[in-house]
Design a protein around this motif. Structure first.
Motif, PDB file in Angstrom:
ATOM      1  N   MET A 118       7.704  -1.385 -60.380  1.00 31.25           N
ATOM      2  CA  MET A 118       6.192  -1.672 -60.994  1.00 31.25           C
ATOM      3  C   MET A 118       5.683  -0.062 -61.206  1.00 31.25           C
ATOM      4  N   LEU A 119       4.282  -0.514 -61.900  1.00 33.70           N
ATOM      5  CA  LEU A 119       3.812   0.322 -62.658  1.00 33.70           C
ATOM      6  C   LEU A 119       2.252   0.385 -62.467  1.00 33.70           C
ATOM      7  N   THR A 120       2.513   2.537 -61.899  1.00 34.89           N
ATOM      8  CA  THR A 120       1.291   2.257 -61.423  1.00 34.89           C
ATOM      9  C   THR A 120       0.863   2.683 -62.642  1.00 34.89           C
ATOM     10  N   ILE A 121      -0.745   2.509 -61.981  1.00 35.50           N
ATOM     11  CA  ILE A 121      -2.211   3.065 -62.858  1.00 35.50           C
ATOM     12  C   ILE A 121      -2.833   3.676 -62.822  1.00 35.50           C
ATOM     13  N   SER A 122      -3.315   3.499 -61.656  1.00 38.16           N
ATOM     14  CA  SER A 122      -3.992   4.656 -60.970  1.00 38.16           C
ATOM     15  C   SER A 122      -4.019   5.086 -59.532  1.00 38.16           C
ATOM     16  N   ASN A 123      -4.685   5.403 -58.685  1.00 40.26           N
ATOM     17  CA  ASN A 123      -3.786   5.144 -57.482  1.00 40.26           C
ATOM     18  C   ASN A 123      -4.345   4.220 -56.669  1.00 40.26           C
ATOM     19  N   SER A 124      -5.253   3.232 -57.155  1.00 43.70           N
ATOM     20  CA  SER A 124      -5.553   1.996 -56.271  1.00 43.70           C
ATOM     21  C   SER A 124      -4.959   0.532 -56.903  1.00 43.70           C
ATOM     22  N   VAL A 125      -4.756   0.370 -58.068  1.00 48.98           N
ATOM     23  CA  VAL A 125      -4.177  -0.221 -59.168  1.00 48.98           C
ATOM     24  C   VAL A 125      -2.586   0.158 -59.566  1.00 48.98           C
ATOM     25  N   THR A 126      -1.928  -0.978 -58.112  1.00 48.19           N
ATOM     26  CA  THR A 126      -0.359  -0.910 -59.538  1.00 48.19           C
ATOM     27  C   THR A 126       0.395  -2.818 -59.281  1.00 48.19           C
ATOM     28  N   ILE A 127       1.373  -2.171 -60.675  1.00 54.18           N
ATOM     29  CA  ILE A 127       1.063  -3.733 -61.009  1.00 54.18           C
ATOM     30  C   ILE A 127       2.780  -3.912 -60.257  1.00 54.18           C
ATOM     31  N   ALA A 128       3.011  -5.068 -59.733  1.00 52.56           N
ATOM     32  CA  ALA A 128       4.186  -5.338 -59.740  1.00 52.56           C
ATOM     33  C   ALA A 128       5.303  -5.760 -60.769  1.00 52.56           C
ATOM     34  N   ASP A 129       6.596  -5.644 -60.560  1.00 54.09           N
ATOM     35  CA  ASP A 129       7.712  -5.973 -61.363  1.00 54.09           C
ATOM     36  C   ASP A 129       7.707  -7.641 -62.077  1.00 54.09           C
ATOM     37  N   TRP A 130       7.388  -8.580 -61.050  1.00 56.58           N
ATOM     38  CA  TRP A 130       7.342  -9.519 -61.607  1.00 56.58           C
ATOM     39  C   TRP A 130       6.275  -9.881 -62.287  1.00 56.58           C
TER      40      TRP A 130
END
Length: 138
Positions: free
Chosen positions: A1-13
């Protein structure tokens, strides 16, 4: 998981990282090129908020195709892990730059009031400068 900001994350898939092998006979940089990585991220099918998607699509970046696919190539390190980290860091920086709201630019022409103040200040400064050192006899 890549965390961009407190409210935005990107899943590994959502992120596709593939290792690119060197083609050809090699040379001094065989290890460097053999650990090259291509990161592929589809903006439209991602779980990013709509405002991020719009701003990413509006960016004029060579890494973003017209279809909304981000391709980042990383091959500056000798190890595959470091190249993966570098590609992920660059994707994160790209998305963060799209998340920031653009600052309003100052108007190119100065306003009438600021022009008047500037002229008044210049003439006042010029008058006092020209009178410097002169003695008035009354």
């Amino acid at each position: 998981m890549l965390t961009i900001s407190n409210s935005v994350t990107i899943a590994d898939w959502e992120i596709d990282i593939s290792q690119i092998r060197a083609q050809g006979s090699g040379g001094q940089n065989v290890n460097k090129v053999a650990s090259a990585v291509h990161l592929r991220f589809d903006i439209q099918s991602s779980t990013l908020p709509p405002i991020y998607k719009e701003r990413l699509m509006a960016l004029s970046d060579q890494r973003i195709s017209k279809e909304g696919v981000v391709i980042i190539k990383a091959q500056s390190y000798r190890t595959l892990e470091l190249n993966k980290e570098d590609a992920l860091a660059r994707l994160k920086a790209l998305i963060q730059s799209a998340g920031k709201q653009q600052k309003m630019r100052r108007p190119t022409k100065p306003t009438k009031g600021s022009q008047r103040r500037r002229v008044d200040h210049k003439t006042r400064k010029g008058k006092t400068k020209s009178l410097r050192g002169k003695v008035s006899i009354s």
